[in-house]
Design an enzyme around this catalytic site. Structure first.
Site, PDB file in Angstrom:
ATOM      1  N   TRP A 110       0.835  -1.210   0.000  1.00 48.39           N
ATOM      2  CA  TRP A 110       0.000   0.000   0.000  1.00 48.39           C
ATOM      3  C   TRP A 110       0.870   1.260   0.000  1.00 48.39           C
ATOM      4  CZ3 TRP A 110      -4.339  -1.028  -1.939  1.00 48.39           C
ATOM      5  CH2 TRP A 110      -5.057  -2.179  -1.590  1.00 48.39           C
ATOM      6  N   ASP A 181      -1.806   6.769   6.057  1.00 40.47           N
ATOM      7  CA  ASP A 181      -2.869   5.886   5.598  1.00 40.47           C
ATOM      8  C   ASP A 181      -3.172   4.956   6.773  1.00 40.47           C
ATOM      9  OD1 ASP A 181      -4.466   3.905   4.526  1.00 40.47           O
ATOM     10  OD2 ASP A 181      -3.057   3.310   2.948  1.00 40.47           O
ATOM     11  N   LYS A 205     -12.504  -1.561   6.855  1.00 37.27           N
ATOM     12  CA  LYS A 205     -11.833  -2.446   7.808  1.00 37.27           C
ATOM     13  C   LYS A 205     -12.345  -2.211   9.233  1.00 37.27           C
ATOM     14  CE  LYS A 205      -8.794  -2.993   4.257  1.00 37.27           C
ATOM     15  NZ  LYS A 205      -8.002  -2.161   3.348  1.00 37.27           N
TER      16      LYS A 205
HETATM   17  C1  LIG Z   1      -7.389  -1.815   2.219  1.00 35.12           C
HETATM   18  C2  LIG Z   1      -6.296  -0.804   2.203  1.00 35.12           C
HETATM   19  C3  LIG Z   1      -6.180   0.164   1.186  1.00 35.12           C
HETATM   20  C4  LIG Z   1      -7.088   0.194  -0.023  1.00 35.12           C
HETATM   21  O1  LIG Z   1      -8.253   0.801   0.272  1.00 35.12           O
HETATM   22  P1  LIG Z   1      -9.377   1.063  -0.838  1.00 35.12           P
HETATM   23  O2  LIG Z   1     -10.436   1.717  -0.034  1.00 35.12           O
HETATM   24  O3  LIG Z   1      -9.749  -0.262  -1.417  1.00 35.12           O
HETATM   25  O4  LIG Z   1      -8.784   1.971  -1.863  1.00 35.12           O
HETATM   26  C5  LIG Z   1      -5.189   1.101   1.304  1.00 35.12           C
HETATM   27  N1  LIG Z   1      -4.331   1.095   2.337  1.00 35.12           N
HETATM   28  C6  LIG Z   1      -4.407   0.173   3.324  1.00 35.12           C
HETATM   29  C7  LIG Z   1      -3.434   0.222   4.448  1.00 35.12           C
HETATM   30  C8  LIG Z   1      -5.392  -0.802   3.283  1.00 35.12           C
HETATM   31  O5  LIG Z   1      -5.460  -1.722   4.265  1.00 35.12           O
END
Ligand SMILES: *Cc1c(COP(=O)(O)O)cnc(C)c1O
Length: 373
Positions: A110, A181, A205
């Site tokens: 990511w 993030d 999540k």
């Molecule tokens: C799941 C995830 C993403 C992707 O998220 P989307 O909403 O599908 O774009 C990005 N960063 C992390 C750390 C994730 O766990």
């Protein structure tokens, strides 16, 4: 399991990495309100996003998040679309002007994707540290990071969903220009919000269903957004000025987010959640550590994630057997990500203690039945 009328509804042991488990009570409430939300004669999905009823849900979700994470007044809370993935683009697009440099810590796929988008935009970037050579099995020490007061921001991924690593402490940056993030660990523990310029997280999540992305951004950053070259809908200031109602927001996702936030508050808040998360994760890490190497964790101990527990068995065949028998026993979503292999149990906020306890028992039993010495 819960009762729906006369029917018993069986709920799976859901360890999916995302979208992931939602609190059962939240789903029940949504079900009860589905056809007639608070005497409106319609579902939340059918309400105008400009109606009083929706405005209440929307503003309450913001204020609950503020309260739960102790977010100071000088931050805006935005509800956007496009997932965390669109934030990979919006961050450099909005905050890197001219030759300004975005500094990225690479701790997994990511973070790599976040850096890639800044490069696609032709912005100047640098890498503060990377643990790619170690297959992202750890978070770099703060002393390993190469940072400069000239960096426009330092970008991190607070929890690495795929590898099962998590930052325990956050780097200091000049003028607190840290951007994170937090898609897979937001709301899992208290946070020092003042250290961050911006936090973003896809909801699916820990916060609710997919469809809404939460952005917590310090207000002074909005003034940095260059006026000329950014499309209206991709500018943070557009959404801030319009209270995230510039265009039609994902109303049902925000409604579910509101309910999940109420659920966290009713449980006692993020401190209580953090304690529960530590207990849940230690159920599985204890089995791994006491298995004489039968279960091998992917992450180094001091980088272990409380959200995603990644591990492998002695052989690929045993990995497969474990996953097949676990599935048979009702445990869903335990396959590791294809880039790491093995197994992964995602223990987000809404995954109940009982599910983790059942998985612990299953792991102990499987080891006893399959170990060779
Ligand atoms: C799941 C995830 C993403 C992707 O998220 P989307 O909403 O599908 O774009 C990005 N960063 C992390 C750390 C994730 O766990």
């Amino acid at each position: 399991m819960y009762k729906l009328g006369s029917e018993i509804v069986k709920r799976a042991y859901n360890f999916n990495a995302g979208p992931s488990a939602l609190p059962e009570i939240v789903l029940q409430q949504a079900q009860e309100e589905l056809l007639n939300f608070r005497d409106t004669g319609m579902s939340v999905m059918e309400l105008s996003h400009r109606s009083k009823e929706f405005e209440t849900i929307h503003n309450e979700a913001q204020s609950l998040l503020k309260e739960l994470l102790n977010i100071p007044e000088n931050y805006e809370i935005l509800f956007l679309q496009g997932g965390a993935s669109l934030q990979f683009t919006m961050v450099p697009m909005n905050f890197l002007n001219g030759n300004e440099i975005g500094n990225y810590v690479l701790t997994g796929v990511w973070s790599e994707k976040a850096l890639k988008e800044a490069k696609i935009l032709g912005r100047a970037t640098t890498v503060a540290a990377s643990t790619k050579e170690e297959n992202y099995s750890r978070i770099p020490n703060l002393s390993e990071l190469i940072v400069s007061p000239e960096d426009a921001y330092l970008h991190i991924t607070s929890n690495n969903t795929i590898y099962g690593t998590q930052w325990k402490d956050f780097p200091e940056t000049k003028d607190s220009m840290l951007i994170a993030d937090m898609s897979s660990d937001i709301l899992s523990k208290p946070l020092p919000i003042e250290r961050f310029a911006m936090i973003y997280a896809g909801a699916q999540k820990n916060l609710g269903p997919s469809g809404v992305t939460v952005v917590i951004v310090r207000k002074d950053l909005l003034e940095k957004v260059s006026s000329s070259s950014i499309p209206t809908v991709l500018r943070y200031d557009t959404h801030a000025i319009n209270n995230s109602l510039y265009n039609t927001p994902p109303t049902f996702s925000i409604y579910m987010l509101n309910k999940v936030l109420h659920w966290v508050k009713d449980l006692g808040g993020v401190k209580e959640i953090a304690t529960a998360n530590e207990i849940k994760a230690s159920l599985l890490y204890d089995v791994i550590d006491q298995s004489n190497g039968f279960y091998r964790g992917h992450a180094e101990k001091d980088s272990r994630s409380l959200m995603n527990v990644t591990f492998q068995l002695p052989t690929n065949e045993l990995d497969k057997k474990f996953l097949a028998e676990a599935k048979e026993a009702g445990f869903i979503g335990l396959n590791g990500h294809r880039s790491v292999g093995g197994c992964r149990a995602s223990l987000y906020n809404a995954v109940p203690y009982e599910a983790c306890k059942a998985l612990q028992q299953f792991m102990i039993m499987f080891k006893e039945e399959n170990q060779t010495n």
